[in-house]
Enzyme design. Structure first.
Site, short mmCIF file in Angstrom:
data_model
loop_
_atom_site.label_atom_id
_atom_site.label_comp_id
_atom_site.label_asym_id
_atom_site.label_seq_id
_atom_site.Cartn_x
_atom_site.Cartn_y
_atom_site.Cartn_z
N LYS A 86 5.60 -16.17 4.06
CA LYS A 86 7.05 -16.03 3.96
C LYS A 86 7.76 -17.23 4.59
O LYS A 86 7.12 -18.04 5.28
CB LYS A 86 7.46 -14.72 4.64
CG LYS A 86 6.84 -13.47 3.99
CD LYS A 86 7.31 -12.20 4.71
CE LYS A 86 6.67 -10.96 4.10
NZ LYS A 86 7.17 -9.70 4.74
N TYR A 93 9.92 -6.96 -4.99
CA TYR A 93 10.26 -5.92 -4.01
C TYR A 93 10.97 -4.72 -4.64
O TYR A 93 11.73 -4.02 -3.96
CB TYR A 93 11.12 -6.51 -2.89
CG TYR A 93 10.32 -7.30 -1.86
CD1 TYR A 93 9.24 -6.71 -1.19
CD2 TYR A 93 10.65 -8.62 -1.54
CE1 TYR A 93 8.50 -7.43 -0.24
CE2 TYR A 93 9.92 -9.33 -0.59
CZ TYR A 93 8.86 -8.72 0.05
OH TYR A 93 8.14 -9.42 1.01
N ASN A 99 7.73 -11.21 9.41
CA ASN A 99 6.34 -11.00 9.83
C ASN A 99 5.33 -11.90 9.11
O ASN A 99 4.19 -11.52 8.89
CB ASN A 99 5.97 -9.52 9.68
CG ASN A 99 6.24 -8.99 8.27
OD1 ASN A 99 6.45 -9.78 7.35
ND2 ASN A 99 6.19 -7.68 8.11
N HIS A 115 2.98 -11.56 3.38
CA HIS A 115 2.93 -10.38 2.51
C HIS A 115 1.51 -10.27 1.97
O HIS A 115 0.88 -11.29 1.65
CB HIS A 115 3.89 -10.54 1.32
CG HIS A 115 3.61 -9.54 0.22
ND1 HIS A 115 4.16 -8.28 0.24
CD2 HIS A 115 2.83 -9.61 -0.88
CE1 HIS A 115 3.70 -7.61 -0.82
NE2 HIS A 115 2.90 -8.40 -1.52
N GLU A 164 1.92 -7.93 -8.88
CA GLU A 164 2.50 -9.04 -8.09
C GLU A 164 1.90 -10.39 -8.50
O GLU A 164 2.61 -11.40 -8.52
CB GLU A 164 2.26 -8.78 -6.60
CG GLU A 164 3.03 -7.55 -6.10
CD GLU A 164 2.64 -7.13 -4.69
OE1 GLU A 164 1.76 -7.78 -4.06
OE2 GLU A 164 3.21 -6.14 -4.20
P1 DAT Z 1 4.41 -4.56 4.35
O1 DAT Z 1 4.91 -5.99 4.23
O2 DAT Z 1 3.66 -4.36 5.63
O3 DAT Z 1 3.67 -4.09 3.13
P2 DAT Z 1 6.66 -2.99 3.39
O4 DAT Z 1 6.15 -3.26 2.02
O5 DAT Z 1 6.90 -1.57 3.79
O6 DAT Z 1 5.72 -3.65 4.51
O7 DAT Z 1 8.05 -3.75 3.59
C1 DAT Z 1 8.26 -5.05 3.07
C2 DAT Z 1 8.86 -5.91 4.16
O8 DAT Z 1 10.16 -5.41 4.51
C3 DAT Z 1 8.08 -5.89 5.47
O9 DAT Z 1 7.05 -6.83 5.49
C4 DAT Z 1 9.13 -6.17 6.48
C5 DAT Z 1 10.37 -5.50 5.92
N1 DAT Z 1 10.56 -4.13 6.43
C6 DAT Z 1 9.84 -3.03 6.10
N2 DAT Z 1 10.29 -1.94 6.72
C7 DAT Z 1 11.34 -2.35 7.48
C8 DAT Z 1 12.24 -1.69 8.37
N3 DAT Z 1 12.17 -0.37 8.61
N4 DAT Z 1 13.18 -2.43 8.99
C9 DAT Z 1 13.28 -3.75 8.77
N5 DAT Z 1 12.48 -4.45 7.92
C10 DAT Z 1 11.52 -3.76 7.29
MG MG Z 2 4.41 -3.89 1.17
#
Ligand code: DAT
Ligand code: MG
Length: 149
Positions: A20, A60, A127, A130, A141
């Site tokens: 990212k 997303y 973070n 992805h 994806e």
């Molecule tokens: P991951 O990247 O671990 O698969 P995800 O698909 O649930 O997590 O979410 C996509 C991204 O969105 C994630 O990397 C960081 C952000 N994110 C997820 N949940 C969040 C939250 N509750 N508050 C803020 N950012 C969040």
């Molecule tokens: Mg995810």
């Protein structure tokens, strides 16, 4: 043998990994690739790009409508990203394990997120990486970022 340990059954998978904008800005592209390679996975495709809204809306789609969705898209637009395909047996869960849990504050030390990221006080969690979360997501994806592969 009819079970998954059969020598004729294959569990080779592909996953989509993104470094990212925070990871690219901080010069961690090599670190991420290195961890993937040291684990033993093969990086079979790699590109740096500036994402656009259409691409991110597709990528997303599952998060549309959530409170962090707009900040997430804005963050992903904030600089170049690196997309890659990694291959290997069970690479989807293997890379999720290398990445660590979503929240970098509590992601396990030793993982990419646990070692290299933390809460920055932003609306969206930043973070570094992805990784696809299922074979279906991975193929969907990969098509978005590597339409020919
Ligand atoms: P991951 O990247 O671990 O698969 P995800 O698909 O649930 O997590 O979410 C996509 C991204 O969105 C994630 O990397 C960081 C952000 N994110 C997820 N949940 C969040 C939250 N509750 N508050 C803020 N950012 C969040
Ligand atoms: Mg995810």
């Amino acid at each position: 043998m009819a079970n998954s340990t059969s020598s004729t059954s294959s569990s080779v998978q592909r996953t989509l990994i993104l470094v990212k904008p925070d990871g690219v800005r901080r010069g961690l592209v090599g670190e991420v690739i290195s961890r993937v390679e040291r684990k033993g996975y093969k990086v079979s495709a790699l590109r740096m790009l500036q994402a656009d809204r259409i691409t991110l809306a597709a990528h997303y789609a599952e998060h549309e409508g959530k409170p962090f969705y707009e900040p997430l898209v804005e963050f992903m637009l904030s600089g170049p990203i690196v997309a890659m395909i990694a291959e290997g047996e069970r690479v989807i869960e293997g890379f999720r394990s290398l990445a660590g849990t979503t929240d970098p504050t509590t992601a396990a030390p030793g993982s990419i997120r646990g070692d290299l990221a933390r809460d920055q006080g932003t609306k969206v969690v930043q973070n570094i990486v992805h990784g696809s979360d299922s074979p279906e997501s991975a193929e969907r994806e990969i098509k978005i970022f590597f339409p020919n592969l």
